[in-house]
Motif scaffolding. Structure first.
Motif, mmCIF file in Angstrom:
data_model
loop_
_atom_site.group_PDB
_atom_site.id
_atom_site.type_symbol
_atom_site.label_atom_id
_atom_site.label_comp_id
_atom_site.label_asym_id
_atom_site.label_seq_id
_atom_site.Cartn_x
_atom_site.Cartn_y
_atom_site.Cartn_z
ATOM 1 N N GLU A 1 3.929 1.383 -1.119
ATOM 2 C CA GLU A 1 4.639 1.441 -2.400
ATOM 3 C C GLU A 1 3.744 1.961 -3.504
ATOM 4 O O GLU A 1 4.161 2.788 -4.314
ATOM 5 C CB GLU A 1 5.181 0.053 -2.750
ATOM 6 N N ALA A 2 2.494 1.477 -3.524
ATOM 7 C CA ALA A 2 1.572 1.934 -4.571
ATOM 8 C C ALA A 2 1.334 3.429 -4.434
ATOM 9 O O ALA A 2 1.306 4.156 -5.428
ATOM 10 C CB ALA A 2 0.256 1.168 -4.483
ATOM 11 N N ALA A 3 1.153 3.894 -3.193
ATOM 12 C CA ALA A 3 0.902 5.318 -2.988
ATOM 13 C C ALA A 3 2.108 6.144 -3.421
ATOM 14 O O ALA A 3 1.972 7.162 -4.092
ATOM 15 C CB ALA A 3 0.580 5.586 -1.523
ATOM 16 N N ARG A 4 3.309 5.683 -3.066
ATOM 17 C CA ARG A 4 4.504 6.430 -3.434
ATOM 18 C C ARG A 4 4.700 6.418 -4.947
ATOM 19 O O ARG A 4 5.055 7.420 -5.541
ATOM 20 C CB ARG A 4 5.736 5.824 -2.770
ATOM 21 N N ALA A 5 4.454 5.241 -5.550
ATOM 22 C CA ALA A 5 4.674 5.130 -6.991
ATOM 23 C C ALA A 5 3.765 6.088 -7.752
ATOM 24 O O ALA A 5 4.085 6.497 -8.863
ATOM 25 C CB ALA A 5 4.444 3.698 -7.457
ATOM 26 N N LEU A 6 2.606 6.448 -7.167
ATOM 27 C CA LEU A 6 1.702 7.380 -7.833
ATOM 28 C C LEU A 6 2.129 8.825 -7.622
ATOM 29 O O LEU A 6 1.501 9.735 -8.143
ATOM 30 C CB LEU A 6 0.277 7.197 -7.305
ATOM 31 N N GLY A 7 3.171 9.034 -6.831
ATOM 32 C CA GLY A 7 3.671 10.385 -6.625
ATOM 33 C C GLY A 7 3.059 11.103 -5.440
ATOM 34 O O GLY A 7 3.220 12.310 -5.300
ATOM 35 N N LEU A 8 2.325 10.383 -4.576
ATOM 36 C CA LEU A 8 1.746 11.032 -3.392
ATOM 37 C C LEU A 8 2.864 11.396 -2.414
ATOM 38 O O LEU A 8 3.774 10.605 -2.179
ATOM 39 C CB LEU A 8 0.760 10.087 -2.692
ATOM 40 N N GLN B 1 0.832 -1.200 0.000
ATOM 41 C CA GLN B 1 0.000 0.000 0.000
ATOM 42 C C GLN B 1 0.870 1.254 0.000
ATOM 43 O O GLN B 1 0.581 2.216 -0.703
ATOM 44 C CB GLN B 1 -0.923 -0.004 1.226
ATOM 45 N N ILE C 1 -4.413 7.147 2.320
ATOM 46 C CA ILE C 1 -4.273 5.710 2.098
ATOM 47 C C ILE C 1 -4.071 4.954 3.407
ATOM 48 O O ILE C 1 -4.781 3.988 3.694
ATOM 49 C CB ILE C 1 -3.071 5.412 1.162
#
Lengths: 253, 403
Positions: free
Chosen positions: B302-309, B300, B318
């Motif tokens: 990683e996905a948030a960071r990968a989206l640039g948040l 979770q 998140i």
């Protein structure tokens, strides 16, 4: 072969002598790679060969400790602003989907455009619906991820990454967690994406996919690039014994 | 294909599940009298239960002198809050009924039976009560609740924002009305806090305790996970220190030390008690929230960071929503504990519900009626704890919809 690939003079991703250690374990041992705009790169190799670690250094989910990574003209350093800029230009799809379970499908897709790009909700939802149509599941927009099959979840994850309108898409074993009958629906979306001219780096064992759309293939083993080339070279006449052995194991069944 | 391959029928028919014939006798036999020793156990237990129920009923209906409750009901509810200002409390109650009615209609349409029972409560109480002004106030409360419910049935989701704003505004309004401001002759003369008491004080301590300790606890939990060593060290120190000290000593410290630390500033005694409750509860909440934070998978983040948040957007959008959802039952358990722990403010001289119980028992007319008074107090605590726990279960069910 992809007609969209542009000249070599302008690499969108440039990796020079990238090293990474986990404690004393030397996970990446001097990776050099150039990816041109519109190029589709397939990275493959045995498990533990560093291919996932490598793809994750490109958007800084893993930090490299030596060497240079330049994405779209921005060098990855400790500067947080550079990291966030690169992440905005780079979409990522994970093996385990990593959708946000507390949000509906459409909210998963619109979250980053609204909160990072600053779009209005209406604007973001319109784009999200277009993307859901593109990946073939517009009717699932109001459901929660837990109500979807694995293949549908992964297609939502692809739409979520595309919603940020990235220049590069990274796929980290996108079909490895899927049941066999769902792999095709995800690969179809990825093939369509590759044909539309997206720059892609795909870590996968799907050799059919590689043969169909890859421009360049890289074989990783023990943290190094053992061999690279076009799919024709790799499948037809691999130079290294390790590549031959691995391909024979992957393709035999 | 070999010859002994089993044949597969064209389409396997979907059959209904096997049903169990259900009758009272069968149920009794299966659950209570399946063997001779189970039968014996059932009979002995029934006999014991009958004895107990008879004893309780005899006491409650024939011997107990409930007039100690009815005569002191106002004390139990609001302490020595002046009669002239009681309408302010009733206004708060009526407003609360209105908000509950409205929210129930928006988010809890399925629970129509519960809504009717809840809505009927003020009217039933109005019939029972012997006091004319209370009857009027109860009827107004009931009507306010019904109006809120009816409005939300009519307009439904359109009122969502109104009702959320209403709840947020409710708490300042509550304090303005209960506390009042200005001189003796004004519309809302200040009621000094030493007159606050009974259930009113208990509930105020609880509400303030929850409203302030919850955000503080979340911040402490996040701080504990911080990468900045100073922040995480301070949070750990605070949490471990407070958790290592009994609640009573925190209350005493708040009463005695706050004035010492802040010389020249006089802090109200009730406010000091509230501070004690918040300080204590926040440390426990922080640990509960940490449990939720640790249950969020790496993917979770990683996905948030990968989206640039950015970090704080990732946390707010998140991580926290999922972490808090995961620990709702524990959080509500903590809130219930906080509610019951407020009874310890007796120690520092405040007359909450429990404090009032003790003063009532000290009245010469009602000496020796501990059983009646404490039964009543337990009943009131029990009702509120049950409501909190029922609400948390509804909340969980609503938030887990579609998962």
């Amino acid at each position: 072969m992809n007609a969209n690939v542009q000249s070599t003079a302008d690499p969108i991703i440039l990796c020079r002598d990238v090293h990474k250690w986990y404690g004393h374990f030397h996970a990446l041992r001097g990776i050099n790679m150039e990816v041109r705009r519109g190029e589709v790169v397939v990275v493959f190799g045995p498990s533990g060969s560093g291919k996932s670690t490598f793809i994750r250094t490109i958007n800084r989910l893993e930090e490299h400790q030596r060497g240079q990574i330049i994405v779209d003209g921005i060098e990855l350093t400790h500067d947080v602003r550079n990291i966030e800029r690169i992440r905005m230009e780079t979409g990522m799809v994970f093996q385990q989907f990593n959708l946000f379970p507390h949000l509906t499908v459409i909210d998963n897709i619109t979250l980053a455009p609204i909160w990072v790009r600053g779009w209005t909700k209406a604007q973001a939802e319109e784009i999200a619906m277009q993307l859901l149509k593109r990946v073939g599941i517009p009717e699932q927009a109001r459901k929660y991820p837990g109500q979807l099959s694995g293949g549908q979840q992964q297609r939502v994850a692809i739409a979520r990454a595309l919603a940020m309108q990235p220049k590069i898409m990274l796929f980290d074993e996108p079909t490895s967690a899927l049941d066999p009958e769902m792999i095709k629906e995800v690969l179809d979306v990825m093939v369509e994406l590759a044909e539309s001219g997206m720059t892609m780096i795909v870590v996968t064992h799907e050799m059919g996919f590689a043969r169909a759309v890859a421009d360049t293939m890289y074989f990783f083993d023990q943290g190094q690039i053992v061999e690279s080339g076009t799919p024709d070279q790799m499948f037809g006449d691999p130079r290294e014994a390790r590549t031959k052995l691995f391909l024979s194991q992957v393709l035999s069944h | 294909m070999s010859a002994n391959t089993p044949t597969v029928s064209k389409t396997a028919e979907a059959l209904p599940p096997p049903t169990e014939r259900y009758s009272v006798v069968r149920w009794l036999h299966k659950n209570l009298f399946s063997t001779w020793y189970n039968a014996l156990l059932t009979i002995v237990m029934l006999a014991l239960a009958a004895l107990l129920v008879r004893g309780v009923l005899e006491w409650a209906l024939a011997q107990a002198r409930w007039e100690v409750i009815t005569a002191n009901l106002r004390l139990f509810m609001v302490g020595q809050y002046p009669v002239m200002a009681l309408w302010r409390i009733w206004a708060c109650v009526a407003l609360l009924a209105f908000l509950i009615g409205m929210s129930w209609g928006i988010w809890g349409r399925m629970q129509r039976g519960g809504a009717i029972a809840f809505g009927a409560l003020p009217f039933i109480l109005a019939i029972i009560t012997s006091d004319e002004s209370s009857r009027l106030a109860l009827i107004i409360t009931g009507v306010a609740g019904v109006i809120g419910y009816a409005l939300s049935w009519r307009w439904g989701a359109a009122l969502q924002r109104v009702s959320i704003i209403g709840w947020i505004l409710y708490f300042p309004i509550l304090f303005v009305l209960v506390n009042g401001f200005g001189a003796e002759e004004s519309v809302l003369p200040t009621v000094p806090t030493n007159l606050w008491g009974g259930l009113l004080l208990t509930l105020l301590l609880t509400v303030v305790g929850i409203a302030f300790s919850f955000p503080l606890g979340v911040l402490l939990a996040l701080g504990r996970q911080s990468k900045l060593p100073v922040v995480s060290w301070l949070c750990v120190a605070y949490i471990e220190l407070i958790r290592g000290v009994p609640f009573i000593s925190v209350l005493f410290m708040a009463q005695l030390m706050l004035p010492l630390f802040l010389p020249g500033v006089t802090i109200d005694r009730v406010v000091r008690a509230m501070a004690g409750v918040v300080i204590f509860s926040a440390a426990y909440l922080a640990e509960n929230v940490r449990g939720g934070l640790q249950s969020i998978p790496r993917g979770q983040y990683e996905a948030a960071r990968a989206l640039g948040l950015s970090s704080w957007k990732m946390t707010l959008l998140i991580i926290l929503p999922q972490a808090l959802r995961a620990v709702i039952p524990i959080l509500v358990g903590q809130f219930i504990a906080l509610f019951k722990d407020t009874s310890l403010v007796v120690i520092v001289g405040l007359l909450d519900l429990m404090g009032i119980a003790r003063t009532v028992l000290a009245q010469p007319d009602f000496l020796g009626l501990q059983a009646e008074v404490y039964t009543f107090v337990a009943f009131v605590y029990g009702v509120f704890c049950y409501l909190m726990s029922a609400f948390s279960q509804r909340l969980e069910a609503t938030l887990h919809a579609g998962r």
